[in-house]
Design a protein around this motif. Structure first.
Motif, PDB file in Angstrom:
ATOM      1  N   ALA A  63       0.831  -1.206   0.000  1.00 24.55           N
ATOM      2  CA  ALA A  63       0.000   0.000   0.000  1.00 24.55           C
ATOM      3  C   ALA A  63       0.864   1.255   0.000  1.00 24.55           C
ATOM      4  O   ALA A  63       0.559   2.242  -0.692  1.00 24.55           O
ATOM      5  CB  ALA A  63      -0.933  -0.020   1.211  1.00 24.55           C
ATOM      6  N   TYR A  64       1.948   1.234   0.771  1.00 30.49           N
ATOM      7  CA  TYR A  64       2.856   2.384   0.845  1.00 30.49           C
ATOM      8  C   TYR A  64       3.491   2.666  -0.514  1.00 30.49           C
ATOM      9  O   TYR A  64       3.556   3.814  -0.968  1.00 30.49           O
ATOM     10  CB  TYR A  64       3.936   2.104   1.895  1.00 30.49           C
ATOM     11  CG  TYR A  64       5.081   3.073   1.892  1.00 30.49           C
ATOM     12  CD1 TYR A  64       4.909   4.382   2.338  1.00 30.49           C
ATOM     13  CD2 TYR A  64       6.348   2.680   1.455  1.00 30.49           C
ATOM     14  CE1 TYR A  64       5.977   5.279   2.331  1.00 30.49           C
ATOM     15  CE2 TYR A  64       7.416   3.563   1.449  1.00 30.49           C
ATOM     16  CZ  TYR A  64       7.218   4.859   1.893  1.00 30.49           C
ATOM     17  OH  TYR A  64       8.268   5.742   1.892  1.00 30.49           O
ATOM     18  N   ARG A  96       2.822   6.065  -2.801  1.00 27.28           N
ATOM     19  CA  ARG A  96       3.881   6.986  -3.202  1.00 27.28           C
ATOM     20  C   ARG A  96       3.891   7.188  -4.709  1.00 27.28           C
ATOM     21  O   ARG A  96       4.056   8.312  -5.198  1.00 27.28           O
ATOM     22  CB  ARG A  96       5.244   6.467  -2.729  1.00 27.28           C
ATOM     23  CG  ARG A  96       5.538   6.804  -1.274  1.00 27.28           C
ATOM     24  CD  ARG A  96       7.027   6.698  -0.982  1.00 27.28           C
ATOM     25  NE  ARG A  96       7.824   7.586  -1.830  1.00 27.28           N
ATOM     26  CZ  ARG A  96       9.146   7.566  -1.870  1.00 27.28           C
ATOM     27  NH1 ARG A  96       9.823   6.693  -1.112  1.00 27.28           N
ATOM     28  NH2 ARG A  96       9.810   8.397  -2.644  1.00 27.28           N
ATOM     29  N   ILE A  97       3.722   6.116  -5.465  1.00 29.46           N
ATOM     30  CA  ILE A  97       3.703   6.249  -6.924  1.00 29.46           C
ATOM     31  C   ILE A  97       2.480   7.046  -7.370  1.00 29.46           C
ATOM     32  O   ILE A  97       2.565   7.905  -8.263  1.00 29.46           O
ATOM     33  CB  ILE A  97       3.741   4.856  -7.589  1.00 29.46           C
ATOM     34  CG1 ILE A  97       5.111   4.203  -7.348  1.00 29.46           C
ATOM     35  CG2 ILE A  97       3.457   4.951  -9.081  1.00 29.46           C
ATOM     36  CD1 ILE A  97       5.235   2.797  -7.867  1.00 29.46           C
ATOM     37  N   ARG A  98       1.361   6.778  -6.739  1.00 27.01           N
ATOM     38  CA  ARG A  98       0.144   7.520  -7.091  1.00 27.01           C
ATOM     39  C   ARG A  98       0.324   9.019  -6.847  1.00 27.01           C
ATOM     40  O   ARG A  98      -0.117   9.852  -7.649  1.00 27.01           O
ATOM     41  CB  ARG A  98      -1.035   6.985  -6.273  1.00 27.01           C
ATOM     42  CG  ARG A  98      -2.375   7.672  -6.605  1.00 27.01           C
ATOM     43  CD  ARG A  98      -3.533   7.072  -5.830  1.00 27.01           C
ATOM     44  NE  ARG A  98      -3.807   5.715  -6.271  1.00 27.01           N
ATOM     45  CZ  ARG A  98      -3.533   4.618  -5.569  1.00 27.01           C
ATOM     46  NH1 ARG A  98      -2.950   4.735  -4.375  1.00 27.01           N
ATOM     47  NH2 ARG A  98      -3.821   3.426  -6.034  1.00 27.01           N
ATOM     48  N   ALA A 132      15.325   2.415  -6.378  1.00 27.07           N
ATOM     49  CA  ALA A 132      16.292   3.312  -5.747  1.00 27.07           C
ATOM     50  C   ALA A 132      15.621   4.473  -5.024  1.00 27.07           C
ATOM     51  O   ALA A 132      16.260   5.145  -4.203  1.00 27.07           O
ATOM     52  CB  ALA A 132      17.270   3.850  -6.791  1.00 27.07           C
ATOM     53  N   ASP A 133      14.349   4.716  -5.308  1.00 24.83           N
ATOM     54  CA  ASP A 133      13.624   5.809  -4.652  1.00 24.83           C
ATOM     55  C   ASP A 133      13.084   5.414  -3.282  1.00 24.83           C
ATOM     56  O   ASP A 133      12.481   6.230  -2.591  1.00 24.83           O
ATOM     57  CB  ASP A 133      12.460   6.270  -5.534  1.00 24.83           C
ATOM     58  CG  ASP A 133      12.945   6.854  -6.848  1.00 24.83           C
ATOM     59  OD1 ASP A 133      13.778   7.778  -6.799  1.00 24.83           O
ATOM     60  OD2 ASP A 133      12.512   6.370  -7.911  1.00 24.83           O
ATOM     61  N   PHE A 134      13.297   4.153  -2.906  1.00 21.30           N
ATOM     62  CA  PHE A 134      12.825   3.667  -1.618  1.00 21.30           C
ATOM     63  C   PHE A 134      14.010   3.199  -0.793  1.00 21.30           C
ATOM     64  O   PHE A 134      14.909   2.525  -1.315  1.00 21.30           O
ATOM     65  CB  PHE A 134      11.856   2.493  -1.802  1.00 21.30           C
ATOM     66  CG  PHE A 134      10.599   2.850  -2.541  1.00 21.30           C
ATOM     67  CD1 PHE A 134       9.461   3.232  -1.857  1.00 21.30           C
ATOM     68  CD2 PHE A 134      10.553   2.799  -3.932  1.00 21.30           C
ATOM     69  CE1 PHE A 134       8.289   3.557  -2.540  1.00 21.30           C
ATOM     70  CE2 PHE A 134       9.405   3.120  -4.623  1.00 21.30           C
ATOM     71  CZ  PHE A 134       8.269   3.504  -3.930  1.00 21.30           C
ATOM     72  N   PHE A 152      19.413   0.963 -16.916  1.00 27.59           N
ATOM     73  CA  PHE A 152      18.857  -0.390 -16.911  1.00 27.59           C
ATOM     74  C   PHE A 152      17.989  -0.681 -15.682  1.00 27.59           C
ATOM     75  O   PHE A 152      17.457  -1.770 -15.552  1.00 27.59           O
ATOM     76  CB  PHE A 152      19.955  -1.454 -17.039  1.00 27.59           C
ATOM     77  CG  PHE A 152      19.431  -2.761 -17.577  1.00 27.59           C
ATOM     78  CD1 PHE A 152      18.849  -2.822 -18.829  1.00 27.59           C
ATOM     79  CD2 PHE A 152      19.497  -3.918 -16.826  1.00 27.59           C
ATOM     80  CE1 PHE A 152      18.355  -4.020 -19.336  1.00 27.59           C
ATOM     81  CE2 PHE A 152      19.014  -5.119 -17.318  1.00 27.59           C
ATOM     82  CZ  PHE A 152      18.441  -5.174 -18.585  1.00 27.59           C
ATOM     83  N   GLN A 153      17.818   0.281 -14.786  1.00 24.73           N
ATOM     84  CA  GLN A 153      16.940   0.101 -13.626  1.00 24.73           C
ATOM     85  C   GLN A 153      15.514   0.476 -14.011  1.00 24.73           C
ATOM     86  O   GLN A 153      15.274   1.508 -14.636  1.00 24.73           O
ATOM     87  CB  GLN A 153      17.422   0.954 -12.457  1.00 24.73           C
ATOM     88  CG  GLN A 153      18.842   0.633 -12.008  1.00 24.73           C
ATOM     89  CD  GLN A 153      19.012  -0.839 -11.650  1.00 24.73           C
ATOM     90  OE1 GLN A 153      18.274  -1.393 -10.837  1.00 24.73           O
ATOM     91  NE2 GLN A 153      20.017  -1.478 -12.251  1.00 24.73           N
ATOM     92  N   ARG A 154      14.563  -0.350 -13.612  1.00 25.14           N
ATOM     93  CA  ARG A 154      13.183  -0.164 -14.036  1.00 25.14           C
ATOM     94  C   ARG A 154      12.473   0.918 -13.220  1.00 25.14           C
ATOM     95  O   ARG A 154      12.607   0.979 -12.002  1.00 25.14           O
ATOM     96  CB  ARG A 154      12.422  -1.488 -13.925  1.00 25.14           C
ATOM     97  CG  ARG A 154      13.113  -2.606 -14.676  1.00 25.14           C
ATOM     98  CD  ARG A 154      12.169  -3.690 -15.095  1.00 25.14           C
ATOM     99  NE  ARG A 154      11.609  -4.433 -13.980  1.00 25.14           N
ATOM    100  CZ  ARG A 154      10.646  -5.341 -14.105  1.00 25.14           C
ATOM    101  NH1 ARG A 154      10.144  -5.585 -15.307  1.00 25.14           N
ATOM    102  NH2 ARG A 154      10.187  -5.993 -13.070  1.00 25.14           N
ATOM    103  N   ILE A 155      11.693   1.743 -13.922  1.00 24.80           N
ATOM    104  CA  ILE A 155      10.891   2.794 -13.315  1.00 24.80           C
ATOM    105  C   ILE A 155       9.419   2.430 -13.544  1.00 24.80           C
ATOM    106  O   ILE A 155       9.014   2.136 -14.670  1.00 24.80           O
ATOM    107  CB  ILE A 155      11.197   4.170 -13.928  1.00 24.80           C
ATOM    108  CG1 ILE A 155      12.706   4.458 -13.862  1.00 24.80           C
ATOM    109  CG2 ILE A 155      10.399   5.256 -13.213  1.00 24.80           C
ATOM    110  CD1 ILE A 155      13.291   4.462 -12.456  1.00 24.80           C
ATOM    111  N   PHE A 156       8.628   2.468 -12.468  1.00 23.20           N
ATOM    112  CA  PHE A 156       7.258   1.972 -12.515  1.00 23.20           C
ATOM    113  C   PHE A 156       6.245   3.099 -12.322  1.00 23.20           C
ATOM    114  O   PHE A 156       6.474   4.056 -11.591  1.00 23.20           O
ATOM    115  CB  PHE A 156       7.024   0.944 -11.398  1.00 23.20           C
ATOM    116  CG  PHE A 156       7.943  -0.245 -11.439  1.00 23.20           C
ATOM    117  CD1 PHE A 156       7.557  -1.422 -12.062  1.00 23.20           C
ATOM    118  CD2 PHE A 156       9.207  -0.191 -10.849  1.00 23.20           C
ATOM    119  CE1 PHE A 156       8.398  -2.523 -12.094  1.00 23.20           C
ATOM    120  CE2 PHE A 156      10.051  -1.293 -10.874  1.00 23.20           C
ATOM    121  CZ  PHE A 156       9.646  -2.460 -11.497  1.00 23.20           C
ATOM    122  N   ASP A 157       5.079   2.931 -12.958  1.00 27.87           N
ATOM    123  CA  ASP A 157       3.945   3.813 -12.726  1.00 27.87           C
ATOM    124  C   ASP A 157       2.689   2.950 -12.655  1.00 27.87           C
ATOM    125  O   ASP A 157       2.709   1.751 -13.012  1.00 27.87           O
ATOM    126  CB  ASP A 157       3.810   4.836 -13.853  1.00 27.87           C
ATOM    127  CG  ASP A 157       2.935   6.029 -13.462  1.00 27.87           C
ATOM    128  OD1 ASP A 157       2.444   6.060 -12.312  1.00 27.87           O
ATOM    129  OD2 ASP A 157       2.733   6.918 -14.305  1.00 27.87           O
TER     130      ASP A 157
END
Length: 399
Positions: free
Chosen positions: A123-124, A128-130, A138-140, A177-182
């Motif tokens: 949920a956290y 945060r993405i929302r 890396a953002d966590f 090469f690091q994945r970014i998610f939405d």
């Protein structure tokens, strides 16, 4: 109807874009069409030479550059990342079929258990993405007190991977090469068809996907992931002449299948000139090792980078070399990017091959192009077998 094994190989090479017959537009549209015609391109992390997904695309589309695939994922949204037999780039046009495999059913048992135990982390991460937009692992930060039993990943990374597998998140780009998610609801292009397929549409998709990506297949090989084609659907498509059934000489009379469109494109045209390709270990043509051995004269291939050095027969990251419809050699190589030198650690020709005078000029030209694709403009030749070819190859590359 019965065809020769050579004709069966022609069907496969045409389907895989390795016979020089594909006509592709320039720029990233050409790269997009390669992914769409292949059905998927496997992603791999090994970087001793250019990564597999880039290598596979370059093989079919020499003007290709890695930026094209990055744009197709992050800007044009023509492809998305998800699972085939491995993590792959998949045409966005096929999203609705893959969506049927998403959700909790896509998870392993250990992932479901983790999801239940760490609902707060999930949920956290989603919140945060929302609220902040696309984020990567890396953002966590990993809480110092958290101990993971699953690959020792920090919990947020586990949550990201699980949510992406379930289809709730999508990869929107890669940074180094690091994945970014939405959130998938934001990442999906608005014009993508998300209508759940009917049973008939799903079954026909399985047949078309398999034959579009394989060329010529036995009945049990007509499948999509672990799901085999429905025999009734396959026969219906044979009856309608969209699919052809035939025997291949030397394969014990077991029926094989191909799309009529592919069959006619190959059998009604003259044989193509011999093309030479240096293939990735994860290339679509060779990923099914049992099929490869059946249709390509008993050629056996396995990737050895996961074996201890003492157990390797051919080398760390060996690339099969295809000439025409025959595998003629294996190349173990490395791109030394600092020195801009392409290192031929070992080039081993197959035991029954002897047409060196014919293949060497073509091989040299392809090696130069492949080295340039890997950012290299020099060569270091270490081992070539048979030994008499080493001098010829070294001189030709240095010429």
């Amino acid at each position: 109807m019965k065809i020769t094994l050579a004709t069966a190989r022609r069907l496969a090479l045409h389907t895989h874009g390795l016979n020089g017959r594909w006509t592709l537009p320039p720029g990233k549209e050409g790269a997009a069409q390669v992914v769409e015609r292949l059905g998927y391109v496997q992603i791999d992390t090994i970087h001793i030479i250019q990564r597999a997904h880039h290598h596979i695309l370059w093989t079919r589309f020499p003007p290709y550059t890695p930026q094209m695939l990055d744009d197709l994922l992050s800007k044009d949204r023509r492809v998305f990342e998800w699972w085939t037999h491995a993590m792959s780039y998949i045409p966005m046009r096929d999203y609705r079929f893959y969506a049927t495999r998403m959700g909790s059913q896509a998870l392993w048992g250990s992932q479901r258990e983790w999801l239940d135990e760490h609902a707060d982390v999930v949920a956290y991460v989603k919140d945060r993405i929302r609220n902040e937009g696309p984020l990567g692992a890396a953002d966590f930060e990993k809480p110092s007190a958290f101990k993971s039993g699953w690959w020792d990943w920090k919990p947020a990374k586990q949550a990201l991977e699980i949510l992406a597998t379930m289809g709730e998140l999508m990869v929107t780009q890669r940074r180094n090469f690091q994945r970014i998610f939405d959130l998938t609801e934001r990442a999906l292009p608005p014009d993508v068809d998300t209508t759940p397929p009917t049973d008939e549409e799903m079954e026909q998709f399985i047949v078309r996907f398999a034959l579009n990506t394989g060329g010529v297949l036995h009945k049990d090989e007509v499948r999509w992931g672990r799901r085999k084609a429905n025999p009734t659907t396959l026969q219906t498509m044979v009856d309608s002449s969209e699919v052809l059934a035939f025997e291949v000489e030397g394969l014990n009379g077991e029926p094989c299948y191909a799309l009529r469109e592919t069959f006619e494109a190959v059998t009604q045209s003259p044989c193509s000139e011999l093309s030479l390709h240096i293939l990735s270990p994860f290339d679509n043509l060779i990923i099914d090792r049992r099929w490869l051995k059946t249709f390509f004269a008993g050629f056996e291939y396995s990737i050895e980078c996961y074996l201890p050095e003492a157990k390797r027969k051919y080398g760390y990251f060996v690339l099969p070399i295809l000439w025409g419809d025959r595998f003629v050699a294996r190349l173990d190589s490395k791109a030394d990017r600092k020195l801009k030198t392409f290192v031929i650690r070992r080039l081993l020709f197959e035991p029954d091959f002897s047409a060196y005078d014919e293949v060497l000029p073509v091989l040299v030209e392809k090696l130069r192009a492949f080295a340039a694709f890997n950012g290299c403009d020099n060569f270091a030749v270490e081992d070539v077998q048979p030994e008499k070819v080493r001098t010829l190859l070294s001189h030709a590359l240095a010429d």
